[in-house]
Design an enzyme around this catalytic site. Structure first.
Site, PDB file in Angstrom:
ATOM      1  N   ARG A 130       9.360  90.747  68.776  1.00  0.00           N
ATOM      2  CA  ARG A 130       8.670  90.355  67.548  1.00  0.00           C
ATOM      3  C   ARG A 130       9.562  90.776  66.399  1.00  0.00           C
ATOM      4  O   ARG A 130       9.965  91.940  66.318  1.00  0.00           O
ATOM      5  CB  ARG A 130       7.312  91.062  67.482  1.00  0.00           C
ATOM      6  CG  ARG A 130       6.547  90.875  66.208  1.00  0.00           C
ATOM      7  CD  ARG A 130       5.848  89.516  66.240  1.00  0.00           C
ATOM      8  NE  ARG A 130       4.778  89.407  65.274  1.00  0.00           N
ATOM      9  CZ  ARG A 130       4.920  89.430  63.969  1.00  0.00           C
ATOM     10  NH1 ARG A 130       6.097  89.632  63.429  1.00  0.00           N
ATOM     11  NH2 ARG A 130       3.875  89.286  63.192  1.00  0.00           N
ATOM     12  N   GLU A 151       0.593  80.911  61.819  1.00  0.00           N
ATOM     13  CA  GLU A 151       0.031  80.719  63.156  1.00  0.00           C
ATOM     14  C   GLU A 151       0.189  79.256  63.576  1.00  0.00           C
ATOM     15  O   GLU A 151       0.354  78.370  62.739  1.00  0.00           O
ATOM     16  CB  GLU A 151      -1.446  81.121  63.164  1.00  0.00           C
ATOM     17  CG  GLU A 151      -1.667  82.599  62.966  1.00  0.00           C
ATOM     18  CD  GLU A 151      -1.117  83.442  64.094  1.00  0.00           C
ATOM     19  OE1 GLU A 151      -1.297  83.077  65.276  1.00  0.00           O
ATOM     20  OE2 GLU A 151      -0.498  84.474  63.804  1.00  0.00           O
ATOM     21  N   ARG A 189       5.679  93.920  73.320  1.00  0.00           N
ATOM     22  CA  ARG A 189       6.856  93.297  72.704  1.00  0.00           C
ATOM     23  C   ARG A 189       7.664  94.355  71.957  1.00  0.00           C
ATOM     24  O   ARG A 189       7.098  95.291  71.391  1.00  0.00           O
ATOM     25  CB  ARG A 189       6.444  92.208  71.705  1.00  0.00           C
ATOM     26  CG  ARG A 189       5.686  91.074  72.307  1.00  0.00           C
ATOM     27  CD  ARG A 189       5.247  90.089  71.250  1.00  0.00           C
ATOM     28  NE  ARG A 189       4.360  90.774  70.287  1.00  0.00           N
ATOM     29  CZ  ARG A 189       3.690  90.159  69.327  1.00  0.00           C
ATOM     30  NH1 ARG A 189       3.807  88.853  69.154  1.00  0.00           N
ATOM     31  NH2 ARG A 189       2.899  90.834  68.511  1.00  0.00           N
TER      32      ARG A 189
END
Length: 163
Positions: free
Chosen positions: A54, A62, A96
């Protein structure tokens, strides 16, 4: 006196820029194997398993938000199949890695996405000093998502909260 003032200001700019740059020995070289959205990449090191990263300091629209495909496309076009360098900062609750990403030319990918107006600076968390002015400049120039009508410029964290 004026020259001394400018020299001090210029030194401050270089110090701020250097503060944003990681040390070379802290970087991890990986290959980008997938770009699922505008602020996440999947990478594979020379040895070992692939993992998701990330991008730190930013938040992309989104998938069901305006400009999401553009942000994802920019990141995909810039990095897919290429080697990048990670400055890993943490691991999030989804496993992540949170990182600054640099392309094979040493360019700061996170910052480049902000400058292009592709993503928001995630101001909910501490950010690097260069990120806020970069977003302000993209906003002032109407670049990327900043060129959308105001009703379509909902920060992703607010978008998620509404859903």
């Amino acid at each position: 006196m004026r020259i001394a003032t400018y020299a001090i200001l210029l030194l401050g700019v270089f110090v701020a820029a250097a503060a944003d740059r990681p040390r070379e020995q802290d970087l991890v070289r990986v290959s980008v194997v997938r770009v699922p959205d505008g602020d996440t990449i999947e990478v594979k090191p020379a040895t070992g398993r692939s993992f998701e990263v990330r991008l730190d300091d930013i938040d992309a629209p989104e998938y069901d938000q305006p400009h999401a495909e553009v942000a994802t496309g920019l990141l995909r076009n810039a990095l897919m199949g290429k080697d990048v360098f990670l400055d890993i900062k943490a691991t999030d609750r989804y496993g992540r890695k949170i990182a600054w990403v640099f392309d094979d030319q040493g360019r700061d990918v996170n910052l480049a996405l902000v400058k292009a107006g592709a993503v928001w600076v995630d101001r909910r968390f501490p950010t690097r000093p260069s990120m806020i002015p970069a977003e302000d400049a993209a906003r002032a120039a109407g670049l990327g998502l900043w060129g959308l009508p105001e009703r379509d410029r909902i920060p992703p964290w607010e978008w998620r909260e509404r859903r």
